[in-house]
Design a protein around this motif. Structure first.
Motif, PDB file in Angstrom:
ATOM      1  N   ARG A 262      24.254  28.900  28.534  1.00  0.00           N
ATOM      2  CA  ARG A 262      24.686  30.227  28.084  1.00  0.00           C
ATOM      3  C   ARG A 262      24.824  30.225  26.570  1.00  0.00           C
ATOM      4  NH1 ARG A 262      29.870  31.410  31.410  1.00  0.00           N
ATOM      5  NH2 ARG A 262      30.135  32.694  29.559  1.00  0.00           N
TER       6      ARG A 262
ATOM      7  N   LYS B 264      21.661  37.776  32.550  1.00  0.00           N
ATOM      8  CA  LYS B 264      22.271  37.821  33.882  1.00  0.00           C
ATOM      9  C   LYS B 264      23.077  39.104  34.002  1.00  0.00           C
ATOM     10  CE  LYS B 264      21.373  33.533  35.297  1.00  0.00           C
ATOM     11  NZ  LYS B 264      20.882  33.123  36.580  1.00  0.00           N
ATOM     12  N   ASP B 265      22.855  39.827  35.077  1.00  0.00           N
ATOM     13  CA  ASP B 265      23.563  41.089  35.313  1.00  0.00           C
ATOM     14  C   ASP B 265      24.918  40.801  35.945  1.00  0.00           C
ATOM     15  OD1 ASP B 265      24.041  43.787  35.400  1.00  0.00           O
ATOM     16  OD2 ASP B 265      22.922  44.101  37.261  1.00  0.00           O
ATOM     17  N   THR B 266      25.810  40.320  35.111  1.00  0.00           N
ATOM     18  CA  THR B 266      27.165  40.014  35.556  1.00  0.00           C
ATOM     19  C   THR B 266      28.140  40.825  34.709  1.00  0.00           C
ATOM     20  OG1 THR B 266      27.270  38.157  34.008  1.00  0.00           O
ATOM     21  CG2 THR B 266      26.571  37.648  36.261  1.00  0.00           C
ATOM     22  N   ALA B 267      29.392  40.759  35.073  1.00  0.00           N
ATOM     23  CA  ALA B 267      30.401  41.440  34.253  1.00  0.00           C
ATOM     24  C   ALA B 267      31.307  40.376  33.653  1.00  0.00           C
ATOM     25  CB  ALA B 267      31.201  42.406  35.111  1.00  0.00           C
TER      26      ALA B 267
ATOM     27  N   VAL C 120      28.065  40.821  30.836  1.00  0.00           N
ATOM     28  CA  VAL C 120      26.666  40.370  30.831  1.00  0.00           C
ATOM     29  C   VAL C 120      26.597  38.986  30.203  1.00  0.00           C
ATOM     30  CG1 VAL C 120      24.384  40.827  29.890  1.00  0.00           C
ATOM     31  CG2 VAL C 120      25.753  42.708  30.758  1.00  0.00           C
ATOM     32  N   SER C 121      25.808  38.130  30.812  1.00  0.00           N
ATOM     33  CA  SER C 121      25.656  36.760  30.330  1.00  0.00           C
ATOM     34  C   SER C 121      24.192  36.520  29.966  1.00  0.00           C
ATOM     35  CB  SER C 121      26.092  35.791  31.436  1.00  0.00           C
ATOM     36  OG  SER C 121      25.765  34.477  31.109  1.00  0.00           O
TER      37      SER C 121
END
Length: 123
Positions: free
Chosen positions: A50, A84-87, A89-90
């Motif tokens: 990351r 990456k579609d995370t909360a 965003v990563s």
């Protein structure tokens, strides 16, 4: 073609048959010789990383500089970027197969550097 250097009667050096295009070393240094580039590739060797983790690994480089180098490496095909579609965003980066081809000589550079007196790195 290798350049031929001659000295004239007055002791001046003249270069003949100089390469118009950069030699292989110069070309390689243009690709991978930028500050932080080798370090970034080296830190990606073990798998995806990351962005924030990478910026901590590459101590001394600003996030702006790391971003610039990563964009350059991505354009050259040495690194891939995945959002990456995370909360929240990563974004993570991974070295490509082409990028992995640089790891051999980066490891040799590491070994060479480790063999030098410590004060040389501080110069």
């Amino acid at each position: 073609m290798d350049a031929r250097v001659e000295t004239d009667a007055k002791g001046r050096r003249q270069v003949h048959d100089a390469c118009i295009k950069p030699c292989a070393i110069e070309r390689g240094m243009r690709i991978i010789g930028g500050k932080w580039t080798g370090s970034i590739l080296w830190h990606l060797k073990d798998g995806p990383v990351r962005f924030n983790d990478l910026s901590r690994m590459v101590g001394g480089a600003s996030k702006k500089m790391i971003t610039e180098r990563l964009r350059q490496l991505e354009t050259q095909g040495l690194v891939t970027r995945e959002v990456k579609d995370t909360a929240p965003v990563s974004v993570q980066y991974q070295i490509t197969e082409l990028g992995c081809t640089a790891l051999g000589f980066l490891d040799e550079l590491r070994k060479w550097s480790e063999s030098l007196p410590q004060n040389m790195a501080d110069a």
